[in-house]
Design an enzyme around this catalytic site. Structure first.
Site, short mmCIF file in Angstrom:
data_model
loop_
_atom_site.label_atom_id
_atom_site.label_comp_id
_atom_site.label_asym_id
_atom_site.label_seq_id
_atom_site.Cartn_x
_atom_site.Cartn_y
_atom_site.Cartn_z
CG HIS A 116 -2.07 -4.41 2.25
ND1 HIS A 116 -1.36 -4.90 3.46
CD2 HIS A 116 -2.31 -3.12 3.11
CE1 HIS A 116 -1.24 -4.30 4.72
NE2 HIS A 116 -1.76 -3.12 4.53
CG ASP A 118 1.77 -6.75 1.66
OD1 ASP A 118 1.02 -6.12 1.58
OD2 ASP A 118 2.91 -5.92 1.96
CD GLU A 185 0.47 -0.69 2.87
OE1 GLU A 185 0.29 0.61 3.23
OE2 GLU A 185 0.97 -1.55 3.68
CG ASP A 212 -5.86 1.99 0.38
OD1 ASP A 212 -6.01 0.69 0.41
OD2 ASP A 212 -4.69 2.48 0.42
ZN LIG Z 1 -2.03 -1.73 6.13
#
Ligand SMILES: [Zn+2]
Length: 516
Positions: A116, A118, A185, A212
């Site tokens: 992610h 952010d 996220e 992920d």
């Molecule tokens: Zn994270």
């Protein structure tokens, strides 16, 4: 009789010892494999620049600064020219990114790497505690400092560095690769990852697997373990918050009437906290413990190889520490308690919120049933708050995708143990659950307890040498997963593949020699 008992004890000892030897033998798989090399200084500098974008997820949507994300997109485009030339880029919901690297073999299901964009805010009042300002991206002799160096700009940039590097070497994947970078996220991923997943689903995409961000390579996980352990989360806990309210007689505090709402609700919460949902040493925990065996010293090695025999003792040890206890059960935590406005007025209502993190063995309905049964008080009403989610499915720790992941880890981190584990926090991975049942959550960050405290905290930083390993890991993982015969498709100038070709040449010459 004595002889018979003696015989049984002997058999037992043989079983325990041979299991220990068997699991120890499964060990290493460490491959003496040269990793892709590149100038880390330049990559470190790019990560430092990425840290300087304040892509912060704030609870209040009015504080959101979209232009920081837009500027970061432009920066990525400038720094990774080959990637932007060869992969299709889509901007999702203004700020998230989806890249498609088209593979040559349409029979292979695509794979996906996600992280992610952010980061979490810096807690107000702690700015001065940082050795270097959190958005300066300071590079020291050993580390890069800043918010996002651990969670998880180093993952986004690490993936992009790996892809750019492979493209420079002329690599073309046979399997299509998606790269998904959500922008929210840290506040649930509703507009980022969830939207990326929806778009892919609408296009009929079915993934072979997804990797992920997730658990790290932990150093000194506990006393008795000699090697670092790469924890690969094969499942993720669910999430549920229940609001408990109690109505009762109020009035003036000089004339109290019966038990107050505060006392009744306190009683209910006490019952819940004292009657946690049961802990289990289940298959997931057992697999996790077995994965650590190669790095263990005695007597831990002996114990972990014979969980069936030491189950009760292990359960006691694991439930004794909050970190391990949370991997064995659905946890219960009271997070909000509100009642009363004035010191001389008895409130008519008390309200509390209890947060549960659901073990894969339990569902949201199971937890609600447990709460109703435990409280067993008609005066307490129970209300499910928005945002609940059941635990993820458990991905296989045995199939070929998992094995490729394990091999890739060992190639870059020789000597580590790899252990399938449970993610107790939430990641974006849960949004992709309809695209594949093979979801793994692993991030090749080296971390000891001190480092882990820096995640979302003060002085977040990463070792430059570790950042190099992160890039090498993603490059290695892509090579191992996306190409059946990488050697045929690589540019001649590649150092790594030149070495493979040299080996092949040697083999062929040997054959010729034999033939002669
Ligand atoms: Zn994270």
């Amino acid at each position: 009789m004595i002889y018979f008992l003696g015989f049984l004890v002997l058999v037992l000892i043989i079983v325990l010892v041979s299991r220990t030897m068997f699991h120890s033998r499964k060990k290493s798989g460490d491959m003496n494999y040269d990793n892709i090399d590149f100038p880390i200084d330049e990559a470190a500098h790019r990560l430092s620049e990425a840290i300087q974008f304040e892509t912060i997820s704030k609870q209040n949507p009015d504080d959101f600064q979209g232009d920081e994300f837009t500027r970061m997109h432009a920066f990525l485009k400038r720094e990774y020219p080959l990637l932007h030339e060869n992969l299709k880029r889509e901007i999702i919901n203004h700020y998230s990114l989806l890249f498609t690297w088209q593979g040559s073999n349409q029979d292979l299901k695509p794979m996906m790497l996600t992280c992610h964009l952010d980061v979490v805010p810096v807690e107000p009042g702690t700015e001065a505690d940082w050795d270097h300002p959190p958005f300066q991206g300071k590079i020291t002799d050993t580390h890069i400092y800043g918010r996002g160096t651990m969670d998880v700009q180093s993952g986004v940039m690490g993936i992009l560095e790996a892809v750019e590097n492979l493209l420079q070497r002329g690599f073309k994947p046979e399997r299509t690769i998606y790269l998904g970078f959500g922008h929210d996220e840290e506040i649930d991923g509703e507009f980022g990852a969830q939207e990326i997943a929806r778009i892919l689903k609408d296009r009929g995409v079915e993934l072979e697997f997804l990797l992920d961000e997730g658990l790290p390579v932990v150093e000194q996980l506990f006393t008795g373990i000699k090697s670092p352990v790469a924890l690969v989360a094969i499942a993720e806990k669910g999430y549920l918050s229940l609001e408990l309210t109690c109505l009762a007689n109020g009035g003036h505090s000089s004339v109290p009437q019966g038990i107050t709402a505060i006392a009744q609700l306190s009683n209910a919460i006490r019952k819940l906290e004292e009657n946690q949902m049961p802990a289990k040493v289940d298959k997931l925990v057992k697999n996790s413990l077995v994965g650590m065996i190669p790095g263990l010293s005695y007597p831990f090695r002996f114990i972990f190889a014979n969980i069936w025999f030491f189950q009760l003792a292990l359960k006691k040890i694991l439930t004794g520490r909050p970190e391990t206890d949370a991997t064995l059960r659905t946890t219960t935590a009271t997070t909000i308690f509100e009642s009363g406005l004035k010191e001389n007025v008895i409130p008519t209502m008390a309200r509390a919120v209890v947060n549960f993190r659901l073990h894969p063995n339990d569902t949201v309905d199971d937890v609600i049933r447990h709460v109703e049964r435990t409280i067993n008080d008609p005066n307490i009403s129970i209300n499910k708050l928005y945002g609940f989610i059941n635990p993820s499915e458990i991905s296989s720790p045995e199939n070929k995708n998992y094995k490729i992941l394990v091999n890739s880890i060992r190639q870059v981190f020789p000597g580590v143990s790899v252990s399938p584990s449970l993610m107790v926090g939430a990641t974006d991975a849960r949004h992709y659950s309809e695209l594949t049942s093979n979801i793994y959550r692993f991030f090749p960050l080296r971390a000891n307890q001190d480092d882990l405290d820096r995640v979302h905290g003060t002085n977040e930083r990463i070792l430059i040498s570790n950042y190099k390993e992160i890039i090498q890991f993603y490059a290695r993982f892509i090579l191992n997963s996306a190409s059946l015969q990488p050697i045929r498709k690589i540019d001649n100038s590649s150092i790594f593949f030149a070495e493979l070709r040299a080996k092949k040449f040697k083999r062929e010459n040997k054959k010729t020699a034999v033939a002669v």
